[in-house]
Design a protein around this motif. Structure first.
Motif, PDB file in Angstrom:
ATOM      1  N   THR A   1       0.817  -1.230   0.000  1.00 29.24           N
ATOM      2  CA  THR A   1       0.000   0.000   0.000  1.00 29.24           C
ATOM      3  C   THR A   1       0.843   1.268   0.000  1.00 29.24           C
ATOM      4  O   THR A   1       0.696   2.116  -0.880  1.00 29.24           O
ATOM      5  N   LEU A   2       1.719   1.422   0.979  1.00 28.48           N
ATOM      6  CA  LEU A   2       2.421   2.695   1.136  1.00 28.48           C
ATOM      7  C   LEU A   2       3.424   2.965   0.020  1.00 28.48           C
ATOM      8  O   LEU A   2       3.456   4.077  -0.537  1.00 28.48           O
ATOM      9  N   VAL A   3       4.246   1.968  -0.322  1.00 29.47           N
ATOM     10  CA  VAL A   3       5.215   2.193  -1.404  1.00 29.47           C
ATOM     11  C   VAL A   3       4.511   2.425  -2.742  1.00 29.47           C
ATOM     12  O   VAL A   3       4.881   3.357  -3.488  1.00 29.47           O
ATOM     13  N   PRO A   4       3.475   1.639  -3.118  1.00 30.70           N
ATOM     14  CA  PRO A   4       2.739   1.965  -4.350  1.00 30.70           C
ATOM     15  C   PRO A   4       2.139   3.370  -4.336  1.00 30.70           C
ATOM     16  O   PRO A   4       2.119   4.060  -5.355  1.00 30.70           O
ATOM     17  N   ARG A   5       1.651   3.804  -3.185  1.00 33.82           N
ATOM     18  CA  ARG A   5       1.101   5.171  -3.099  1.00 33.82           C
ATOM     19  C   ARG A   5       2.201   6.214  -3.283  1.00 33.82           C
ATOM     20  O   ARG A   5       1.975   7.253  -3.927  1.00 33.82           O
ATOM     21  N   LEU A   6       3.365   5.964  -2.711  1.00 33.96           N
ATOM     22  CA  LEU A   6       4.488   6.892  -2.896  1.00 33.96           C
ATOM     23  C   LEU A   6       4.881   6.979  -4.366  1.00 33.96           C
ATOM     24  O   LEU A   6       5.148   8.068  -4.896  1.00 33.96           O
ATOM     25  N   LEU A   7       4.924   5.830  -5.046  1.00 40.58           N
ATOM     26  CA  LEU A   7       5.252   5.819  -6.479  1.00 40.58           C
ATOM     27  C   LEU A   7       4.199   6.576  -7.275  1.00 40.58           C
ATOM     28  O   LEU A   7       4.529   7.336  -8.196  1.00 40.58           O
ATOM     29  N   ALA A   8       2.926   6.377  -6.939  1.00 44.29           N
ATOM     30  CA  ALA A   8       1.843   7.081  -7.645  1.00 44.29           C
ATOM     31  C   ALA A   8       1.929   8.586  -7.430  1.00 44.29           C
ATOM     32  O   ALA A   8       1.540   9.369  -8.301  1.00 44.29           O
ATOM     33  N   ALA A   9       2.446   8.989  -6.267  1.00 40.02           N
ATOM     34  CA  ALA A   9       2.582  10.421  -5.968  1.00 40.02           C
ATOM     35  C   ALA A   9       3.879  11.007  -6.511  1.00 40.02           C
ATOM     36  O   ALA A   9       4.124  12.207  -6.364  1.00 40.02           O
ATOM     37  N   GLY A  10       4.717  10.171  -7.139  1.00 41.10           N
ATOM     38  CA  GLY A  10       5.952  10.668  -7.736  1.00 41.10           C
ATOM     39  C   GLY A  10       7.099  10.841  -6.765  1.00 41.10           C
ATOM     40  O   GLY A  10       7.990  11.668  -6.992  1.00 41.10           O
ATOM     41  N   ALA A  11       7.133  10.065  -5.695  1.00 36.22           N
ATOM     42  CA  ALA A  11       8.175  10.232  -4.676  1.00 36.22           C
ATOM     43  C   ALA A  11       9.516   9.682  -5.139  1.00 36.22           C
ATOM     44  O   ALA A  11       9.595   8.754  -5.937  1.00 36.22           O
ATOM     45  N   ASP A  12      10.571  10.276  -4.601  1.00 37.92           N
ATOM     46  CA  ASP A  12      11.906   9.704  -4.703  1.00 37.92           C
ATOM     47  C   ASP A  12      12.045   8.767  -3.506  1.00 37.92           C
ATOM     48  O   ASP A  12      12.197   9.218  -2.361  1.00 37.92           O
ATOM     49  N   LEU A  13      11.985   7.455  -3.748  1.00 38.77           N
ATOM     50  CA  LEU A  13      11.958   6.487  -2.651  1.00 38.77           C
ATOM     51  C   LEU A  13      13.243   6.463  -1.837  1.00 38.77           C
ATOM     52  O   LEU A  13      13.266   5.902  -0.729  1.00 38.77           O
ATOM     53  N   ASN A  14      14.313   7.065  -2.351  1.00 42.68           N
ATOM     54  CA  ASN A  14      15.553   7.161  -1.577  1.00 42.68           C
ATOM     55  C   ASN A  14      15.407   8.087  -0.371  1.00 42.68           C
ATOM     56  O   ASN A  14      16.237   8.054   0.543  1.00 42.68           O
ATOM     57  N   HIS A  15      14.374   8.943  -0.394  1.00 42.57           N
ATOM     58  CA  HIS A  15      14.212   9.942   0.655  1.00 42.57           C
ATOM     59  C   HIS A  15      13.047   9.660   1.595  1.00 42.57           C
ATOM     60  O   HIS A  15      12.675  10.528   2.397  1.00 42.57           O
ATOM     61  N   VAL A  16      12.431   8.485   1.498  1.00 40.93           N
ATOM     62  CA  VAL A  16      11.314   8.128   2.385  1.00 40.93           C
ATOM     63  C   VAL A  16      11.676   6.828   3.113  1.00 40.93           C
ATOM     64  O   VAL A  16      12.132   5.870   2.483  1.00 40.93           O
ATOM     65  N   PHE A  17      11.438   6.804   4.425  1.00 42.77           N
ATOM     66  CA  PHE A  17      11.870   5.682   5.255  1.00 42.77           C
ATOM     67  C   PHE A  17      10.720   5.158   6.112  1.00 42.77           C
ATOM     68  O   PHE A  17       9.777   5.891   6.449  1.00 42.77           O
ATOM     69  N   PHE A  18      10.832   3.862   6.459  1.00 38.18           N
ATOM     70  CA  PHE A  18       9.902   3.207   7.379  1.00 38.18           C
ATOM     71  C   PHE A  18      10.704   2.457   8.437  1.00 38.18           C
ATOM     72  O   PHE A  18      11.827   2.017   8.169  1.00 38.18           O
ATOM     73  N   LEU A  19      10.107   2.286   9.607  1.00 37.71           N
ATOM     74  CA  LEU A  19      10.705   1.395  10.575  1.00 37.71           C
ATOM     75  C   LEU A  19      10.519  -0.041  10.087  1.00 37.71           C
ATOM     76  O   LEU A  19       9.545  -0.343   9.398  1.00 37.71           O
ATOM     77  N   PRO A  20      11.422  -0.968  10.424  1.00 40.48           N
ATOM     78  CA  PRO A  20      11.189  -2.377  10.084  1.00 40.48           C
ATOM     79  C   PRO A  20       9.852  -2.844  10.669  1.00 40.48           C
ATOM     80  O   PRO A  20       9.389  -2.311  11.691  1.00 40.48           O
ATOM     81  N   ASP A  21       9.216  -3.815  10.024  1.00 42.18           N
ATOM     82  CA  ASP A  21       7.895  -4.273  10.464  1.00 42.18           C
ATOM     83  C   ASP A  21       7.867  -4.664  11.930  1.00 42.18           C
ATOM     84  O   ASP A  21       6.938  -4.315  12.669  1.00 42.18           O
ATOM     85  N   ASP A  22       8.885  -5.395  12.382  1.00 43.54           N
ATOM     86  CA  ASP A  22       8.926  -5.818  13.784  1.00 43.54           C
ATOM     87  C   ASP A  22       9.020  -4.620  14.719  1.00 43.54           C
ATOM     88  O   ASP A  22       8.354  -4.574  15.769  1.00 43.54           O
TER      89      ASP A  22
END
Length: 378
Positions: free
Chosen positions: A82-103
């Motif tokens: 969900t989140l990464v596809p939404r970032l791509l749809a919004a035109g994000a540079d994925l190198n500059h967006v971070f998430f905590l590990p799932d655990d």
């Protein structure tokens, strides 16, 4: 031991407020984003993170700044699906967006893991931190309805924002108590919005036509900006994204409790005629039209209703010379292009014409008597 010696004001150096998104999201402070489900709150945070990641223009047309990083801590949507596809749809540079590990996300709680949060911010260099929703990440035993508990948690979170100079956005759902002022509709204690320096509200547009509104609930750092309208649209890949529209004169209270009083139809008709006359020669900047309407004693609310009545189109256009973008209003289909009716045509005679009676059918007997031919059907 608590220091007891007061500090004179002359010893404190004044500082200018820094903004991640001017008038909406300050740096070094907490911002609240309230709204019911299905209004795109998470999509809004993703859109802002995407714009910041590329230094793009912000939703209200404010110029972009240097590319900034974001850390998103999300409990309701999957990262990969969900989140990464939404970032791509919004035109994000994925190198500059971070998430905590799932655990780590599953275990992350406030205020217990504030040091973990601070380390994550320092290691990523993130300037925008999104915690969505706040209630999902509160430590067990902390009751959102307790003003004292919430102030203890958020005061420590504010200290992290101030120390690192970052913007922390907390997402909340609304409570079910309709009829209250918008400021009191956020879930939990009033102390939550009390500690925030900026609070925003996502709500449905009063016209209920698929548009939605991002309005300011409160701001302690300057004048409130105009509300923004937006739509949630789909992409070819099936992912949702935000499409920002034009600003609107609407408060958060008005967005949650639309005016139920009868609207002045005469005022809307007068404003509609004025708007058609103003735009008949071509598009004009929205700010110019609004200023002219106010000068003509037409309120901005009435103008907006007239705009919908006569189907005025809004478009964000860049100036060819300066590159500055601004909203233009134009008539979508000018009423005066409709085909003329007969009574609008010069030379039309309004006098009704006398009807001519059809010829009487003659029988064979009548024809034999006067020597004229009989009617074919006789």
């Amino acid at each position: 031991m608590i220091p007891t010696t007061p500090i004179p004001a002359i010893a404190i150096r004044p500082e200018v407020v820094a903004w991640l998104w001017p008038a909406f999201i300050p740096l070094g402070k907490l911002t609240i984003l309230d709204g019911d489900p299905n209004l795109g709150k998470s999509l809004i945070t993703v859109d802002i993170a995407a714009r910041l990641s590329r230094g793009q223009m912000l939703p209200d047309g404010a110029p972009g700044r240097a590319a900034a990083r974001a850390l998103i801590i999300q409990a309701e949507d999957g990262t990969a699906n969900t989140l990464v596809p939404r970032l791509l749809a919004a035109g994000a540079d994925l190198n500059h967006v971070f998430f905590l590990p799932d655990d780590a996300t599953r275990l992350f709680r406030l205020p217990r893991n504030l040091r973990t949060l601070e380390r994550a911010i320092r290691s990523t260099g993130a300037e925008l931190i999104v915690i969505d929703p706040l209630v999902a990440f509160l430590q067990a035993g902390y009751y959102t309805g307790s003003d004292q508990m919430m102030r203890r948690v958020l005061a420590r979170l504010t200290a992290v924002a101030e120390r690192l100079g970052v913007a922390i956005v907390l997402v909340r759902h609304l409570n079910k108590t309709a009829g209250q002022r918008a400021l009191y509709r956020g879930g939990g204690s009033i102390g939550i919005v009390g500690l925030a320096r900026s609070a925003l509200l996502a709500a449905n547009h009063p016209a209920d036509d698929g548009r939605k509104v991002l309005a300011t609930l409160k701001t302690n750092l300057g004048p409130a900006p105009r509300a923004l309208t937006y739509r949630i649209v789909g992409t070819e890949s099936g992912t949702a994204r935000i499409e920002w529209l034009e600003p609107i004169a609407l408060t958060a209270d008005e967005a949650l409790s639309p005016d139920d009083e009868p609207k002045s139809e005469l005022a809307i008709v007068v404003a509609s005629e004025w708007l058609v006359a103003t735009l008949k020669d071509g598009p004009r900047p929205a700010t110019e039209v609004i200023a002219a309407a106010l000068a003509a004693d037409i309120s901005e609310k009435t103008l907006q209703r007239a705009k919908e009545q006569v189907r005025v189109e809004s478009k964000l256009v860049a100036d060819k010379q300066t590159g500055v973008k601004r909203w233009l209003w134009k008539l979508w289909k000018p009423p005066f292009d409709m085909p003329e009716m007969p009574w609008e045509t010069e030379g039309w005679d309004p006098t009704p014409k006398a009807e001519t009676a059809p010829p009487k059918k003659r029988t064979r007997r009548e024809a034999k008597q006067d020597g004229t031919p009989a009617s074919p059907s006789a």
